[in-house]
Each structure stands twice: as structure tokens, then as C-alpha cells.
Design a protein around this motif. Structure first.
Motif: not given
Ligand code: C2G
Length: 441
Positions: A2-6, A28-30, A86-90, A108-111
């Protein structure tokens, strides 16, 4: 995986930022962290960012939480990054709720709840209102005065200039001092933009009276004087900055970063020009006093990229008449060479070229106030063009921000290291010694 980005500015990195990164990482993992480029922040109205992009990246890197750090350069980049990586979660803090819903088409977008009680804005607001006195040429002072309006934490308190009649549209809370001593009594810090031959004495006096100093380059005309000034500043716990606005401009900083990240391979050669034809001979730019700062500016990229420990230097000075001088100075380092052409009796292309083993950086004239440069390869298809919007007067605003912050945190964060200022003074001392044109000293 699972790739997460912020994304964020991460100015004056604090607990709220750390918590946001930790919670994002746990999803996530990355973890990819996008740090906003200065220009991007300015375009979205964030003018007050105090740390450089490099410092902010370094704060994020030091947390050890990010697997990858990228730079956010423009509006719309998030979609490109999310698709490409290939990001899964922002994620982003809850102060942005709803603003990034458009990304849910791609991931997915999480606040995440914003941490209460701490913010970069509050940290910036601490230690407000350093009073700054201005001394010297009104044209330069006016530029600085105008830029100071964009910065919190510093306020112009007084002005001392020989050119009082030229003062226009100045806030009437500002004292027009009739002597340098009076000016110094009315400020915590001083910006000196007088003739270079006055710099040493004015800087010394200010430091001796406990004032911080931002002084136009060069800070002195002798190596030993420059060293002495830095010693006084250090002993009295004061900030002394050499002012060269190019050093703080976005395009120039980004090209330094590219070279330091070995984008051009190993740096082999730097060529710098700063010339002005004799067309201008009768204006005020024609005396040695007025062109002294040109050597400082020309030497800056060489000393910042190759250091000040050159093995060998040779200079040729051509004296054209009683006010014009052309100089060519060559430097030899262990694995590189550099040269500057500076003069007010010659016209040449005022460009900067930094050549490496894989490519070269080309900065068109006048390179010292550029918003643009190119990274050029053997195959022109690989060439890259870099554009940065010039805000106000080039790097002055950023220079003032860094100066103000250095005073607030009592740590010299100047982009021009002391040894570089001293090395610049040494070269200028040699030029003056060998020049038939005398300064007004
Ligand atoms: N943050 C937080 N708690 C705080 C302060 C900040 O959770 N007390 C979060 C913000 O909501 C943001 C991140 O930390 O998700 C970085 O904050 P800033 O550096 O202020 O960046 P910001 O301007 O919010 O930019 O493209 C940039 C992004 O839109 C976020």
C-alpha cells in the motif's frame, strides 16, 4: 504493497507535522512525502515561509518516516504523482476537508484530524518586530523597504541617506535620521547599502553597538577586515549577513541544488560574465567603487559550488581609461577550473555556464537576475528548461526572511557562508591593489 502520499510545506517542522506523517505512514507500507517548492507556495499565497526548500526537505528526511521525498512544483501535480506512483491513499490534515475530494477518482482521500495548539504560523509569529534601520543609497533602500512590507517580524524604523530629497512615499512613522549614530540608536538591526569603501567602518560600528547587520557585498575591502567583522559578530552574539540578492533567488538556488545533486555529473568548469559596455561610461556605474560588487556576484557561484580552496589563481587586469577596467580571473581546483570576466569597459554575453561530465547548465544574460535556466545534454531532446517566477525584487524578500529568522533563533542561516564572504574580500583586495583606478577610500 500500500502506497500512501501526503504533501505539505513543513516550514519550521513541528509536532503537528510529525503526527500527520506518523499517522499517514501507519496507513500503508510505503510513504511518499511531497514538499512544496517555494514558488508553488508563493503562487498559492504563502509568502511567509521561513525555511528554504532544502531545509524543509531535510526536516522531513530527518524524521526517518518518508520512503521517498518529492518536490511539489505546480497546481495539478498531485494527480500526475498519484497515477505515476500507483498511490493507494492520499492524506492531508482536516484543515483541508473537502478541498481534495477531486483526487478520490484516483485513490482514497483521507482527512486526518489536525493537531490542535501548534502551527507554523504561530511559530513564525513569535519574536515579532525587529526594528531595521536603512543606510545608504536611496534606490537600493527603497527596494528593500518595499519588500519588507511582505514580511512579518521586521519593521523599518529609520533611514539615513545623503539623498534625503529622493525619499518618497515613506511611512511617516519612520525616522529620517540626520546621522549614522542616530540611526543606530533607533534600531535592532541595520541594512547597509552605502558605497563599498564605507562598509567596513559602518559594519564595525553597528556590531560594536550591538546591532545585527545586513550589508551589501562586499562587507569590507580587505580579507583581514572581513575576518575581523565576523569575529566581532560572533563575540557579540550578533548576526552579520553579506547581502547578494542572487544568492536568495529561486532559480539560482534550484540550479545550485541540481549541481550539488550531481545532475550534470562531476562539475568540471564554471564560466561567469558580468560586464557592462562603455555606453554607460558617463553614468554613476563607471567608477571602480560602483562596480566592486560585480566581482562579488561573479565569484559567488564559483565559491559556492567549488569551494574557496582553489590551488591556483591568475588575474589579468586591463585598464581602459581612468574609469574603466576589465578583469579576467582564472581559478584552478584539484578537479575543476573556473573563470570570471568582469568589467565596465567591455561588452560580452552576461551568461553563466556550469559544465559537467554529463551535461551543462546554461543561464542566459543577465544570469544574476534570471528566472530561467537550461540543463543541456549532448542530445538536445534530453534538454530541460527550468522557469521560476521572480517575485518582487529577485531574492531580496527571501534574503530578508532568512535574515529576520536568523536573528529570531540566534543562528546564522545565511545562504552565503562566512568563508565565502572572506574569500570574496580577498579577491577584491587584490584587484584594488593592482588597479590603477583608485577608490574614493
Ligand atoms: N498539520 C497538522 N496539524 C498541525 C499543522 C499541520 O495535522 N497543527 C498538517 C496539515 O494539515 C498538512 C501537513 O500537516 O496536512 C503539512 O502542513 P503545512 O506544512 O501547513 O502544509 P499545507 O499548507 O497544509 O499544505 O500541497 C500542499 C498541501 O495541500 C498541504
Amino acid at each position: 504493497m500500500t502506497t500512501v502520499i501526503t504533501y505539505g510545506t513543513f516550514d519550521l517542522f513541528h509536532y503537528g507535522h510529525r503526527r500527520l506523517l506518523e499517522r499517514t505512514r501507519d496507513l500503508g507500507d510505503y510513504l511518499i512525502v511531497g514538499v512544496t517548492a517555494d514558488n508553488f507556495d508563493k503562487n498559492r499565497g504563502k509568502f511567509d515561509v521561513q525555511q528554504s526548500l532544502m531545509e524543509r526537505i531535510e526536516s522531513v528526511r530527518k524524521t526517518g518516516l518518508a520512503d521517498e521525498i518529492i518536490i511539489e512544483e505546480y497546481e495539478g501535480q498531485k494527480i500526475k504523482d498519484i497515477k505515476q506512483k500507483n498511490v493507494d491513499i492520499f492524506t492531508v490534515g482536516s484543515d483541508w476537508t473537502g478541498k481534495f475530494d477531486y483526487l478520490s477518482e484516483y485513490c482514497d482521500v483521507l482527512y486526518l484530524d489536525r493537531t490542535e495548539g501548534i502551527s507554523s504560523t504561530n511559530l513564525r509569529a513569535e519574536n515579532r518586530n525587529i526594528s531595521l534601520g536603512l543606510v545608504g543609497e536611496i534606490k537600493v533602500l527603497t527596494k528593500l523597504y518595499n519588500e519588507s512590507k511582505y514580511i512579518s517580524g521586521i519593521k523599518i524604523s529609520s533611514v539615513f541617506t545623503d539623498d534625503i530629497n529622493a525619499i518618497k512615499n515613506i511611512d511617516n512613522s519612520i525616522l529620517i535620521a540626520d546621522s549614522y549614530d542616530k540611526l543606530l540608536k533607533n534600531c535592532d538591526a541595520v541594512f547597509i547599502a552605502s558605497h563599498p569603501f564605507k562598509h567596513y567602518n559602518q559594519v564595525k560600528k553597528a556590531l560594536t553597538l550591538g546591532k545585527h547587520v545586513l550589508c551589501e557585498s562586499p562587507i569590507a575591502l580587505k580579507e583581514k577586515e572581513a575576518k575581523e567583522l565576523f569575529q566581532i559578530a560572533h563575540k557579540n552574539n550578533l548576526i552579520l549577513f553579506e547581502s547578494i540578492k542572487t544568492a536568495y533567488s529561486t532559480a539560482y538556488n534550484r540550479l545550485l541544488l541540481l549541481v550539488k545533486m550531481d545532475e550534470i555529473g562531476d562539475t568540471l568548469s564554471i564560466d561567469v560574465n558580468y560586464t557592462n559596455s562603455t555606453e554607460n561610461k558617463n553614468n554613476t556605474l563607471s567608477t571602480l567603487d560602483n562596480i566592486i560588487s560585480w566581482w562579488s556576484i561573479a565569484l559567488l557561484p564559483i565559491f559556492q559550488l567549488l569551494g574557496t580552496d582553489y590551488k591556483f589563481k591568475n588575474s589579468s587586469l586591463i585598464y581602459l581609461d581612468n574609469s574603466s577596467l576589465f578583469s579576467k580571473i582564472n581559478f584552478e581546483y584539484d578537479n575543476a577550473v573556473a573563470s570570471i570576466k568582469v568589467g565596465n569597459g567591455i561588452k560580452s554575453e552576461n551568461e553563466l555556464i556550469i559544465s559537467g561530465t554529463e551535461s551543462y547548465i546554461y543561464v542566459p544574460a543577465p544570469w544574476w537576475e534570471t528566472d530561467y535556466f537550461e540543463l543541456k545534454y549532448e542530445n538536445p531532446k534530453n534538454n530541460k528548461k527550468y522557469f521560476y517566477q521572480l517575485e518582487g525584487e529577485g531574492g531580496i524578500r527571501q534574503e530578508l526572511i532568512v535574515f529576520t529568522k536568523s536573528i529570531q533563533i540566534n543562528k546564522n542561516n545565511s545562504y552565503i557562508k562566512n568563508n565565502i564572504s572572506v574569500a570574496i574580500c580577498k579577491i577584491i583586495e587584490d584587484i584594488i591593489k593592482n588597479s590603477p583606478i583608485k577608490t574614493n577610500d
